[in-house]
Design an enzyme around this catalytic site. Structure first.
Site, PDB file in Angstrom:
ATOM      1  N   CYS A 176      -3.163 -56.000 -41.436  1.00 40.01           N
ATOM      2  CA  CYS A 176      -2.828 -55.145 -40.394  1.00 40.01           C
ATOM      3  C   CYS A 176      -2.695 -53.736 -40.755  1.00 40.01           C
ATOM      4  CB  CYS A 176      -1.343 -55.511 -40.042  1.00 40.01           C
ATOM      5  SG  CYS A 176      -0.830 -57.400 -40.004  1.00 40.01           S
ATOM      6  N   CYS A 199       1.351 -53.288 -38.325  1.00 41.65           N
ATOM      7  CA  CYS A 199       2.248 -54.683 -38.129  1.00 41.65           C
ATOM      8  C   CYS A 199       3.382 -54.360 -37.208  1.00 41.65           C
ATOM      9  CB  CYS A 199       2.801 -55.089 -39.336  1.00 41.65           C
ATOM     10  SG  CYS A 199       1.810 -56.079 -40.681  1.00 41.65           S
ATOM     11  N   ASP A 200       3.638 -55.607 -36.795  1.00 39.92           N
ATOM     12  CA  ASP A 200       4.789 -55.855 -35.664  1.00 39.92           C
ATOM     13  C   ASP A 200       5.528 -54.562 -35.420  1.00 39.92           C
ATOM     14  OD1 ASP A 200       3.176 -58.009 -35.332  1.00 39.92           O
ATOM     15  OD2 ASP A 200       4.717 -59.360 -35.639  1.00 39.92           O
ATOM     16  N   SER A 256       7.991 -65.132 -32.691  1.00 39.22           N
ATOM     17  CA  SER A 256       6.593 -64.459 -32.643  1.00 39.22           C
ATOM     18  C   SER A 256       6.069 -64.494 -31.404  1.00 39.22           C
ATOM     19  CB  SER A 256       5.738 -65.239 -33.764  1.00 39.22           C
ATOM     20  OG  SER A 256       4.417 -64.601 -33.724  1.00 39.22           O
TER      21      SER A 256
END
Length: 574
Positions: A56, A129-130, A477
């Site tokens: 990522c 990333c998230d 998720s």
């Protein structure tokens, strides 16, 4: 544009570059090779979440160099710095996931502190990333200096035995292997080919959901969040972002001019329309909080309820981010939503134009089937639904994209940690028709509000995804599918009803009616509450302890400070 038309006497960097008393400060800049002219120009922070933790993030440093070239071309002086990320795919399924949501606050705080400490005038933030996406956007709104957000781009899909695959397939393959439905050799081959490039997880998981949000909320340039990480066009987007932040600085267009209630509603709309991650219901209230706007889970859920689900994206559908970009990108999705009255067109964006002006030239692409017209949806209700009831007075959230069964009722089987539930699932120690309950995984109880992908993927891989349900005060998720309800509030650690459940209690989940309830009387719940005590999570020091002391409820975004409504002096105005 010539940056020297900008009056630096009102910019933060004047505190470190202007006047005889700042000679020591300027000495440091000369030591780094800056010229007198560069010191006199506006300073632009280029914040990157680069690291070697996961694919990522590994392309972000290269993209940051393109941003810096764009800033310099527009007569600004870029100052690059990095912040942390915690990569959910690697943190998943063990104690490391407790760090994930906490990292969102750390990212926002560290960007704020770097900007404050060095008096930068504007910000371009790169994230992959998230949690780094909302963390970076939260910092932009908190600081309120002219800002542009850049997504590092998605990963390309892998190929396994002639079919496209994503990391979701690997997580679910663990479940198939556990019941003998996949050989170890096939599992090892799949893990080698599932992630073939740099970039964030390719389906409409949390990273791509929040990237879609970034364009819809107006903080990212059109099309920039859809291009996969390996595509060379990313450098063009990054260079343009560097130029554009200087334009915003000249015009004094700030994030809070852009992130309004209407913009937040637009963001929630694209989440629902794209079948995005339930985590958006946590991050949108947190971004709103930085602007001093009340926008909680219930307000997000109401927009989800009235928004059509139109994008055929994994995990509920069949396509990935690369496919949507090549079909017309996020603007194609937003254009049909705008044309059919589901989005506000009169909101300002980082282009300096309104959303409607940005989308005016977007043409519908009849040759693609990734996105449907908004008047011909898969379902009239969005891919994410809010729930409420006696088991969730503060609400809960479920992703229904791609699901045909929207109601479930069954006896509870309770676990006080994800590990306990995963062990039971791995050993098939559960029955068809049960509702698995994972509690004490909320923001305070975890602490850290872990995601449960390892458990839900194992259930799905065992072929039980539509035969059981799962509820938790933790999170899921964006790759989770099946009847999985997260963000149940109040959380167990605060005495919420989820912590009072016993094995065998009948739980009803109705995503059509928006209900999450248990067949336990109020009197019985009150009786159980008298003997209930909070659980000792064991984290008595360090970052997780500190987070547990500060964090608020999931319904308001699990934030850790009072927000823009309580702000006395905004950084941008110092």
């Amino acid at each position: 544009m010539d940056a020297f038309v900008i009056d630096k006497s009102r910019l933060p960097s004047r505190h470190v570059t202007v006047g005889p008393q700042r000679a020591p400060h300027r000495s440091y800049y000369y030591a780094m090779g800056l010229t007198k002219r560069q010191i006199q120009q506006p300073f632009v922070g280029v914040a990157s979440c680069w690291n070697e933790a996961a694919p990522c993030n590994i392309a972000l440093m290269r993209q940051a160099q393109a941003v810096k070239r764009g800033v310099a071309a527009a007569s600004g002086t870029p100052r690059e710095f990095c912040t942390i990320t915690v990569t959910d795919g690697i943190a998943m399924g063990h104690q490391g996931m407790k760090s994930s949501l906490v990292s969102r606050e750390c990212i926002a705080d560290s960007v704020e502190l770097t900007m404050r400490g060095h008096c930068y005038d504007a910000l371009v933030g790169l994230a992959g990333c998230d949690k780094s996406l909302p963390g970076m956007m939260m910092a932009m709104v908190r600081l309120n200096v002219p800002s542009v957000f850049i997504y590092g781009g998605s990963i390309l899909p892998g190929t396994f035995k002639g079919r496209p695959v994503t990391i979701q397939d690997v997580f679910e393959a663990v479940g198939r292997h556990s019941v003998g439905a996949m050989s170890l050799d096939d599992l090892e081959e799949l893990e080698r080919v599932a992630c073939p490039s740099a970039g964030s997880c390719g389906a409409q998981f949390t990273a791509n959901t929040m990237a879609t949000v970034a364009e819809a909320i107006g903080l990212a340039l059109p099309y920039s969040c859809g291009a996969p990480a390996p595509y060379e066009v990313r450098d063009t987007f990054c260079f343009t972002a560097g130029e554009q932040v200087m334009e915003l600085l000249a015009r004094n267009i700030r994030p809070r001019d852009i992130v309004t209630r209407k913009a937040l509603e637009n963001a929630a709309t694209v989440v629902a329309a794209s079948g995005g991650s339930t985590n958006a219901a946590l991050h949108l209230p947190a971004i709103a909080h930085e602007a001093g706007i009340e926008f909680d889970l219930f307000e997000v859920a109401e927009i989800f309820r009235r928004t059509p689900y139109i994008a055929d994206l994994k995990p509920g559908g069949k396509y990935v981010a690369k496919d949507m970009f090549e079909a017309g990108g996020i603007p194609l999705l937003m254009k049909t939503l705008l044309d059919h009255g589901f989005m506000h067109g009169d909101v300002l964006t980082v282009t300096g134009r309104t959303m409607a002006e940005n989308l005016a030239s977007v043409k519908w692409n009849d040759a693609q089937d990734v996105v449907r017209p908004a008047n011909n949806p898969f379902t009239k209700t969005g891919g994410v639904v809010g729930l409420k009831g006696n088991l969730a007075p503060e609400g809960a959230i479920v992703k229904v994209a791609g699901m045909s069964k929207l109601r479930f009722s069954g006896p509870a089987r309770c676990f006080d940690s994800e590990e306990a539930c995963f062990e039971a699932v791995s050993k098939r120690g559960y029955k068809e028709g049960e509702v698995l309950v994972i509690r004490y995984e909320g923001p305070r109880g975890g602490p850290g509000m872990r995601e449960m992908l390892a458990t839900t993927a194992a259930i799905y891989g065992q072929g039980m995804g539509d035969k059981v349900a799962l509820i938790t005060d933790g999170r899921f998720s964006g790759a989770t599918r099946g009847f999985c309800i997260g963000h149940v509030g109040p959380e167990a650690q605060l005495g919420g009803p989820i912590g009072l459940l016993k094995d065998g209690d009948i739980i009803t989940i109705d995503a059509e009616a928006g209900e999450l309830s248990c067949e336990v009387s109020e009197a019985e719940l009150a009786k159980r509450a008298k003997s209930w005590k909070p659980r000792d999570h064991g984290y008595g020091a360090g970052a997780l302890w500190k987070y547990a002391q500060q964090v608020g409820p999931a319904v308001k975004g699990a934030v850790t400070h009072p927000g823009g409504a309580r702000e006395g002096v905004c950084y941008a105005d110092i």
